[in-house]
Design a protein around this motif. Structure first.
Motif, PDB file in Angstrom:
ATOM      1  N   GLU A  23     -17.406 -11.856 -29.749  1.00 33.04           N
ATOM      2  CA  GLU A  23     -16.310 -12.518 -29.049  1.00 33.04           C
ATOM      3  C   GLU A  23     -15.334 -11.511 -28.446  1.00 33.04           C
ATOM      4  O   GLU A  23     -14.755 -11.758 -27.381  1.00 33.04           O
ATOM      5  N   LEU A  24     -15.145 -10.386 -29.112  1.00 33.75           N
ATOM      6  CA  LEU A  24     -14.265  -9.348 -28.561  1.00 33.75           C
ATOM      7  C   LEU A  24     -14.819  -8.803 -27.253  1.00 33.75           C
ATOM      8  O   LEU A  24     -14.061  -8.516 -26.317  1.00 33.75           O
ATOM      9  N   HIS A  25     -16.126  -8.655 -27.167  1.00 38.79           N
ATOM     10  CA  HIS A  25     -16.736  -8.222 -25.912  1.00 38.79           C
ATOM     11  C   HIS A  25     -16.464  -9.239 -24.804  1.00 38.79           C
ATOM     12  O   HIS A  25     -16.182  -8.873 -23.656  1.00 38.79           O
ATOM     13  N   ARG A  26     -16.527 -10.517 -25.145  1.00 35.64           N
ATOM     14  CA  ARG A  26     -16.268 -11.551 -24.148  1.00 35.64           C
ATOM     15  C   ARG A  26     -14.807 -11.512 -23.697  1.00 35.64           C
ATOM     16  O   ARG A  26     -14.506 -11.668 -22.512  1.00 35.64           O
ATOM     17  N   ASP A  29     -14.426  -8.533 -21.421  1.00 42.53           N
ATOM     18  CA  ASP A  29     -15.009  -8.824 -20.106  1.00 42.53           C
ATOM     19  C   ASP A  29     -14.083  -9.688 -19.267  1.00 42.53           C
ATOM     20  O   ASP A  29     -14.072  -9.591 -18.036  1.00 42.53           O
ATOM     21  N   GLY A  30     -13.320 -10.546 -19.937  1.00 39.01           N
ATOM     22  CA  GLY A  30     -12.397 -11.426 -19.225  1.00 39.01           C
ATOM     23  C   GLY A  30     -11.049 -10.794 -18.931  1.00 39.01           C
ATOM     24  O   GLY A  30     -10.154 -11.454 -18.406  1.00 39.01           O
ATOM     25  N   GLY A  31     -10.871  -9.537 -19.319  1.00 37.35           N
ATOM     26  CA  GLY A  31      -9.633  -8.826 -19.011  1.00 37.35           C
ATOM     27  C   GLY A  31      -8.554  -8.945 -20.065  1.00 37.35           C
ATOM     28  O   GLY A  31      -7.409  -8.545 -19.823  1.00 37.35           O
ATOM     29  N   THR A  32      -8.882  -9.478 -21.238  1.00 39.18           N
ATOM     30  CA  THR A  32      -7.903  -9.607 -22.312  1.00 39.18           C
ATOM     31  C   THR A  32      -7.748  -8.276 -23.038  1.00 39.18           C
ATOM     32  O   THR A  32      -8.733  -7.692 -23.478  1.00 39.18           O
ATOM     33  N   SER A  33      -6.525  -7.794 -23.149  1.00 39.35           N
ATOM     34  CA  SER A  33      -6.295  -6.478 -23.764  1.00 39.35           C
ATOM     35  C   SER A  33      -5.963  -6.579 -25.250  1.00 39.35           C
ATOM     36  O   SER A  33      -6.233  -5.644 -26.017  1.00 39.35           O
ATOM     37  N   HIS A  34      -5.348  -7.687 -25.670  1.00 44.37           N
ATOM     38  CA  HIS A  34      -4.973  -7.858 -27.074  1.00 44.37           C
ATOM     39  C   HIS A  34      -5.363  -9.261 -27.545  1.00 44.37           C
ATOM     40  O   HIS A  34      -5.435 -10.206 -26.743  1.00 44.37           O
ATOM     41  N   THR A  35      -5.604  -9.376 -28.830  1.00 45.17           N
ATOM     42  CA  THR A  35      -5.907 -10.677 -29.405  1.00 45.17           C
ATOM     43  C   THR A  35      -5.216 -10.781 -30.761  1.00 45.17           C
ATOM     44  O   THR A  35      -4.736  -9.785 -31.313  1.00 45.17           O
ATOM     45  N   SER A  36      -5.188 -11.985 -31.297  1.00 41.95           N
ATOM     46  CA  SER A  36      -4.549 -12.218 -32.593  1.00 41.95           C
ATOM     47  C   SER A  36      -5.583 -12.713 -33.590  1.00 41.95           C
ATOM     48  O   SER A  36      -6.693 -13.123 -33.222  1.00 41.95           O
ATOM     49  N   VAL A  71     -10.073  -3.326 -27.219  1.00 44.54           N
ATOM     50  CA  VAL A  71     -10.990  -2.194 -27.057  1.00 44.54           C
ATOM     51  C   VAL A  71     -11.101  -1.387 -28.346  1.00 44.54           C
ATOM     52  O   VAL A  71     -12.198  -0.990 -28.764  1.00 44.54           O
ATOM     53  N   LYS A  72      -9.968  -1.139 -29.004  1.00 44.82           N
ATOM     54  CA  LYS A  72      -9.997  -0.377 -30.248  1.00 44.82           C
ATOM     55  C   LYS A  72     -10.722  -1.135 -31.355  1.00 44.82           C
ATOM     56  O   LYS A  72     -11.425  -0.538 -32.175  1.00 44.82           O
TER      57      LYS A  72
END
Length: 213
Positions: A23-26, A29-36, A71-72
């Motif tokens: 899911e992080l790859h997806r 790919d969609g331009g998301t830099s951070h997630t929670s 990315v990290k």
């Protein structure tokens, strides 16, 4: 060789990390830099607390108000799961399932390179499926001794699986993903994951049936 996760994380957590990785790859790919942890949990259907526990166990802590850098996180999970290594994989059994697996494009991205395919049907020999040459299963042992793949995918009938697995083990294959409808028991030096699609479908039907009550 990749880091060995089993000594640090329980097997269910390793399985979830693989889902996070996908899911992080997806997201990337969609331009998301951070997630929670909440977003990642929703994507793989687990609670935010489980996500935080899994990621903290591998030494990754999100920043309050910012979350996790995508990315990290991809890099950290990839190193743990061994995706930074190009695993050589062979497939045995080019029936309907094997054919579909050879055509699947998601393996390469995760560090798995399908190098050879083998089948006992002469009609399939010499064909290219998904860019992989299908060869006579009788030459498999010699070929594997040359190429030294680390992993194998087994998609043969149940009665053939133990014999084929023995050849793979003898050639030094370290792990087998077994789609044959039988449980393989291999020497302790060889890892095996048994995937019985019919049993998984039964589990799904059971879940649907019980959720409807």
């Amino acid at each position: 060789m990749p880091h060995e996760p089993s000594g640090r994380l329980p097997q269910p957590a390793v399985g979830r990390l693989s889902l996070y990785f996908r899911e992080l790859h997806r997201l990337n790919d969609g331009g998301t830099s951070h997630t929670s942890s909440r977003e990642l949990g929703q994507l793989v259907d687990v609670s935010p607390a489980v996500v935080r526990r899994d990621l903290s166990a591998m030494g990754t802590i999100g920043r309050r108000g910012v979350g996790y850098e995508v990315v990290k996180l991809i890099d950290a999970i990839g190193q743990l799961l061994g995706s930074g290594v190009q695993w050589r994989v062979v497939l045995v059994g080019v029936g309907s399932l094997g054919d579909a697996l050879l055509r699947y494009r998601g393996f390469e991205r995760l560090g798995f390179r399908l190098t050879d395919a083998f089948d006992s049907d002469p009609a399939k020999w010499g064909r290219q499926v998904g860019g992989v040459l299908v060869s006579d299963a009788s030459v498999m042992a010699g070929r594997l001794m040359e190429t030294r793949p680390e992993l194998a995918i087994l998609a043969v009938p149940a009665d053939q699986a133990p014999q084929v697995a023995a050849v793979l083990v003898g050639a030094g294959v370290s792990g087998i993903l077994n789609f044959a409808p039988t449980m393989l028991k291999l020497p302790g030096t060889t890892a095996v994951v048994n995937v019985d699609l019919a049993s998984e479908l039964q589990r799904l039907a059971f879940s649907v049936q019980n959720s409807a009550r």
